[in-house]
Scaffold this motif. Structure first.
Motif, PDB file in Angstrom:
ATOM      1  N   CYS A   1      42.113  -0.276  66.983  1.00 24.18           N
ATOM      2  CA  CYS A   1      42.592  -0.033  68.392  1.00 24.18           C
ATOM      3  C   CYS A   1      42.098  -0.356  69.085  1.00 24.18           C
ATOM      4  CB  CYS A   1      42.830   1.452  68.047  1.00 24.18           C
ATOM      5  SG  CYS A   1      43.447   2.039  69.390  1.00 24.18           S
TER       6      CYS A   1
ATOM      7  N   CYS B   1      42.799   0.513  72.166  1.00 25.13           N
ATOM      8  CA  CYS B   1      42.821   1.546  73.502  1.00 25.13           C
ATOM      9  C   CYS B   1      41.376   1.201  74.206  1.00 25.13           C
ATOM     10  CB  CYS B   1      43.161   2.912  73.245  1.00 25.13           C
ATOM     11  SG  CYS B   1      41.778   3.357  72.142  1.00 25.13           S
TER      12      CYS B   1
ATOM     13  N   CYS C   1      38.532   3.440  72.142  1.00 23.20           N
ATOM     14  CA  CYS C   1      37.776   2.089  71.341  1.00 23.20           C
ATOM     15  C   CYS C   1      37.312   1.002  71.095  1.00 23.20           C
ATOM     16  CB  CYS C   1      39.142   1.911  70.007  1.00 23.20           C
ATOM     17  SG  CYS C   1      39.962   3.433  69.220  1.00 23.20           S
TER      18      CYS C   1
ATOM     19  N   HIS D   1      43.049   7.329  73.021  1.00 25.83           N
ATOM     20  CA  HIS D   1      43.605   7.437  71.911  1.00 25.83           C
ATOM     21  C   HIS D   1      44.643   7.403  71.553  1.00 25.83           C
ATOM     22  CE1 HIS D   1      42.948   5.401  67.809  1.00 25.83           C
ATOM     23  NE2 HIS D   1      42.892   6.362  67.876  1.00 25.83           N
TER      24      HIS D   1
HETATM   25 ZN   LIG Z   1      41.671   3.858  69.837  1.00 21.49          ZN
END
Ligand SMILES: [Zn+2]
Length: 381
Positions: free
Chosen positions: A318, A320, A323, A349
């Motif tokens: 991920c 984001c 993360c 997230h």
């Molecule tokens: Zn994430």
């Protein structure tokens, strides 16, 4: 001011999936798209910078809640709920029909005139009619607004459901005529009702197409229950969905599977409160690369003690903000300690996950690989 419009970029050859653009006065929405819900002019725990961080293109506000508090006068003074909350992108509002019918404590009394109900905040009595819903939504000033409808639960008695269906057609007509009269530049979507009844759903959609509403919304409980029921419901009308109007699924349920099945059946945009609600309770989405499957619904419960000392991010693939910067261990700690930062990071997230999925779906449609993507996500165990 840029006018509302809808343009298909690429249609999938085998299914009704399509990539497209919705043009609004506040920018374009590339579809398929997810709209996070900002019920009370706030995507819970996120400010507009965070919302942008999640790659969201549009947010959906709630007519019932904003009408009661802070009230339309205040929002009107700001020029709409988007400027009120400091969001500069496109927006949608629902009509309030769902809340006055379903919210606990509102004690709705529905007549052909409209819905009389009690405020869940202070018990005061209010009436919303199709006409006043258009006026309220004009003050909230979203780019996309919804006709006033009366949804009923799928298990309501048949007679009641039929009554609500006929009333909704009349209310949609009144919404449409009032919207025309006030010369709103907002795009009004008609809402398809009829639950699982094929004939009623088709009649409802044809009615909306005859009036030439700028867009089509899919409503009712059957859109939010499970991927199977949503698919069945959509299959009843999929052949009637036109190429020149966007289709919005209101409160689409069924997680990743429900999203893929709905897009395959022509849904362009959808909203859903569970993406953010689940985040706040620690249910976080994971990709197939993290072990996400149809069986585990592409998510796990980060509040479980096994994450206590996990130094990895929520997902290894991920991109984001959460993360990229924080460990599972830290977010686990925040969530079990009820720290508000936990809600924010988990929400970032989950929304980014859904928006990443939308990006992947759009690309797959444009590269004629939608079925490949769908089976990559769903056919693992
Ligand atoms: Zn994430």
């Amino acid at each position: 001011m840029k006018k509302f419009g809808f343009k298909i970029i690429k249609k999938d050859e085998k299914t009704k999936a399509r990539s497209a653009v919705i043009h609004t006065a506040h920018g374009d929405i590339k579809t398929p798209a997810f709209s996070p819900v900002a019920t009370k002019a706030s995507v819970k725990s996120l400010d507009p910078n965070d919302i942008k961080l999640t790659k969201s293109q549009v947010v959906l506000g709630n007519t019932y809640h904003l009408y009661l508090r802070p009230g339309t006068k205040i929002i009107d003074d700001f020029g709409g709920f988007a400027p009120f909350m400091g969001w500069s992108g496109p927006t949608i509002t629902d009509s309030g029909g769902y809340q006055v019918s379903f919210l606990r404590g509102v004690k709705p009394k529905i007549t052909d005139k409209g819905a009389t109900f009690r405020s869940h905040i202070d018990g005061s009595k209010h009436l919303i009619t199709p006409e006043s819903s258009m006026e309220i939504q004009k003050s909230l000033n979203a780019d996309i607004i919804m006709a006033f409808d009366q949804p009923l639960p799928s298990n309501a008695p048949e007679k009641k459901k039929k009554e609500a269906f006929i009333r909704t057609l009349k209310w949609e007509e009144r919404s449409f005529l009032h919207w025309k009269k006030i010369k709103s530049t907002q795009a009004l979507f008609g809402i398809v009702q009829g639950d699982l009844d094929k004939d009623l759903r088709r009649e409802s959609l044809k009615f909306i197409l005859d009036f030439d509403f700028p867009g089509i919304a899919l409503g009712g409980e059957s859109i939010g229950v499970s991927p199977q029921i949503t698919s069945q419901t959509l299959d009843t009308i999929v052949d009637l969905l036109p190429d020149d109007k966007p289709v919005h699924a209101l409160g689409l349920g069924g997680g990743v599977e429900g999203i893929l099945e709905s897009i395959e059946r022509g849904v362009d945009i959808f909203d859903n409160t569970s993406v953010t609600r689940m985040a706040r309770t620690g249910l976080l989405f994971i990709y197939p690369e993290d072990g996400g499957t149809r069986q585990n619904k592409f998510r796990y419960d980060l509040t479980k003690s096994k994450f206590k000392d996990n130094k990895n991010p929520i997902s290894k693939v991920c991109n984001c903000y959460t993360c990229q910067n924080f460990s599972s261990s830290y977010i686990h700690h925040l969530l079990v300690s009820n720290e508000i930062l936990g809600a924010r990071l988990a929400t970032i997230h989950n929304i980014t996950f859904i928006n990443n999925l939308m990006d992947k779906i759009r690309n797959s449609i444009e590269n004629s690989e939608f079925q490949v993507l769908k089976s990559h996500w769903l056919n693992r165990s």
